[in-house]
Design a protein around this motif. Structure first.
Motif, PDB file in Angstrom:
ATOM      1  N   HIS A  50       0.854  -1.190   0.000  1.00  0.00           N
ATOM      2  CA  HIS A  50       0.000   0.000   0.000  1.00  0.00           C
ATOM      3  C   HIS A  50       0.884   1.232   0.000  1.00  0.00           C
ATOM      4  O   HIS A  50       2.083   1.160   0.300  1.00  0.00           O
ATOM      5  CB  HIS A  50      -0.974  -0.005   1.183  1.00  0.00           C
ATOM      6  CG  HIS A  50      -0.328   0.053   2.539  1.00  0.00           C
ATOM      7  ND1 HIS A  50       0.493  -0.950   3.024  1.00  0.00           N
ATOM      8  CD2 HIS A  50      -0.382   0.985   3.520  1.00  0.00           C
ATOM      9  CE1 HIS A  50       0.898  -0.637   4.241  1.00  0.00           C
ATOM     10  NE2 HIS A  50       0.392   0.536   4.564  1.00  0.00           N
TER      11      HIS A  50
ATOM     12  N   HIS B  68       6.075   1.976   3.608  1.00  0.00           N
ATOM     13  CA  HIS B  68       6.064   0.791   2.740  1.00  0.00           C
ATOM     14  C   HIS B  68       6.545   1.112   1.330  1.00  0.00           C
ATOM     15  O   HIS B  68       7.088   0.255   0.647  1.00  0.00           O
ATOM     16  CB  HIS B  68       4.665   0.177   2.700  1.00  0.00           C
ATOM     17  CG  HIS B  68       4.228  -0.338   4.032  1.00  0.00           C
ATOM     18  ND1 HIS B  68       4.242  -1.666   4.364  1.00  0.00           N
ATOM     19  CD2 HIS B  68       3.823   0.326   5.153  1.00  0.00           C
ATOM     20  CE1 HIS B  68       3.848  -1.807   5.626  1.00  0.00           C
ATOM     21  NE2 HIS B  68       3.594  -0.614   6.124  1.00  0.00           N
TER      22      HIS B  68
ATOM     23  N   ASP C 200       0.031  -4.298   6.131  1.00  0.00           N
ATOM     24  CA  ASP C 200      -0.577  -3.666   7.301  1.00  0.00           C
ATOM     25  C   ASP C 200      -1.987  -4.182   7.582  1.00  0.00           C
ATOM     26  O   ASP C 200      -2.813  -3.480   8.153  1.00  0.00           O
ATOM     27  CB  ASP C 200      -0.580  -2.142   7.154  1.00  0.00           C
ATOM     28  CG  ASP C 200       0.753  -1.535   7.572  1.00  0.00           C
ATOM     29  OD1 ASP C 200       1.686  -2.296   7.890  1.00  0.00           O
ATOM     30  OD2 ASP C 200       0.857  -0.289   7.584  1.00  0.00           O
TER      31      ASP C 200
ATOM     32  N   HIS D 212       5.430  -5.401  10.539  1.00  0.00           N
ATOM     33  CA  HIS D 212       5.767  -4.601  11.720  1.00  0.00           C
ATOM     34  C   HIS D 212       6.004  -5.366  13.009  1.00  0.00           C
ATOM     35  O   HIS D 212       6.318  -4.763  14.030  1.00  0.00           O
ATOM     36  CB  HIS D 212       4.683  -3.543  11.950  1.00  0.00           C
ATOM     37  CG  HIS D 212       4.593  -2.519  10.863  1.00  0.00           C
ATOM     38  ND1 HIS D 212       5.677  -1.808  10.425  1.00  0.00           N
ATOM     39  CD2 HIS D 212       3.549  -2.101  10.113  1.00  0.00           C
ATOM     40  CE1 HIS D 212       5.306  -0.971   9.458  1.00  0.00           C
ATOM     41  NE2 HIS D 212       4.024  -1.135   9.239  1.00  0.00           N
TER      42      HIS D 212
HETATM   43 ZN   LIG Z   1       3.030   0.153   7.998  1.00  0.00          ZN
END
Ligand SMILES: [Zn+2]
Length: 244
Positions: free
Chosen positions: A106, A111, A192, A234
């Motif tokens: 995204h 990112h 994410d 993450h």
């Molecule tokens: Zn992120």
């Protein structure tokens, strides 16, 4: 010390640790809201890791996400720039010019920030696969500083597609409208769709920066039900095995 790679369905998946840092003050604030009801103390420090992944698939080199970028990245206002993605790739024996394709989960700055350095594409020989819905939604700074310099290297994709044998892109909207995951066998590189391990136990915990929280929950549940292993962006450890 580089993380260990693994092989799924004949494709090698190499984790690259682009950066590690505590969540900055500006984005730390929403923590108690994010974890309302969860067993994570509101005042606990949340150290964010930023992982990208190389896929070595039948002679092709595919990079999934490009990290926070350099000191001039749009992520510089909040993330621990500069990222060390290119050095991590070098340790794996891969040069930026070797990358055939970049998949951007995204268009957030942590990112996609590493796609461009000094106004020029870092992965000059690569197609950059991004969902059409993401390109239609992207913020102005990211459009101007990241998407525009990529020029015709950007390749819009729509929905679930398999651009390379055994490498599937899954449209998983919610965090952003055009968020996508990458599935290799039953391993899913989840971008994410998840931000913190508490969401494994309770996928209904939303993150305040999910654009559409209800849709994010649906995508999170869908990914968790299909995956045997996650490769997250993450978490502290790149790979998470899911118990069935
Ligand atoms: Zn992120």
């Amino acid at each position: 010390m580089p993380h260990e790679s693994r092989i799924e369905a004949g494709i090698e998946i190499i984790p690259l640790c682009d950066a590690v840092g505590p969540m900055g003050a500006a984005i730390r604030k929403p923590l108690p809201e994010m974890f309302r009801g969860a067993s994570f103390p509101a005042d606990a420090e949340w150290v964010l890791h930023f992982h990208c992944y190389l896929l070595l698939a039948a002679g092709r080199t595919i990079l999934v996400d490009t990290g926070v970028g350099g000191a001039d990245s749009p992520a510089a206002s909040w993330a621990p720039v500069p990222g060390r993605l290119v050095a991590e790739m070098a340790a794996a024996g891969v040069k930026p010019a070797d990358v055939d394709a970049v998949v951007i989960t995204h268009l957030h700055s942590d990112h996609a920030g590493g796609c461009v350095a000094g106004g020029a594409p870092v992965f000059a020989n690569a197609r950059h696969l991004i969902q059409r819905a993401e390109l239609d939604w992207v913020s102005r700074p990211m459009r101007e500083q990241v998407v525009a310099p990529l020029g015709d290297r950007v390749e819009a994709v729509s929905g679930d597609v398999e651009p390379f044998p055994g490498v599937r892109l899954l449209h998983t909207p919610g965090h952003t409208p055009g968020h996508q995951c990458v599935a290799v066998g039953d391993l899913v590189l989840s971008g994410d769709v998840l931000h913190h391990p508490v969401q494994l136990d309770d996928p209904t915990i939303t993150y305040v920066y999910d654009e559409d929280p209800a849709e994010a929950v649906r995508s999170r549940k869908a990914v968790l039900s299909r995956a045997r292993v996650l490769a997250t962006a993450h978490f502290a450890e790149p790979f998470t095995s899911l118990s069935s």
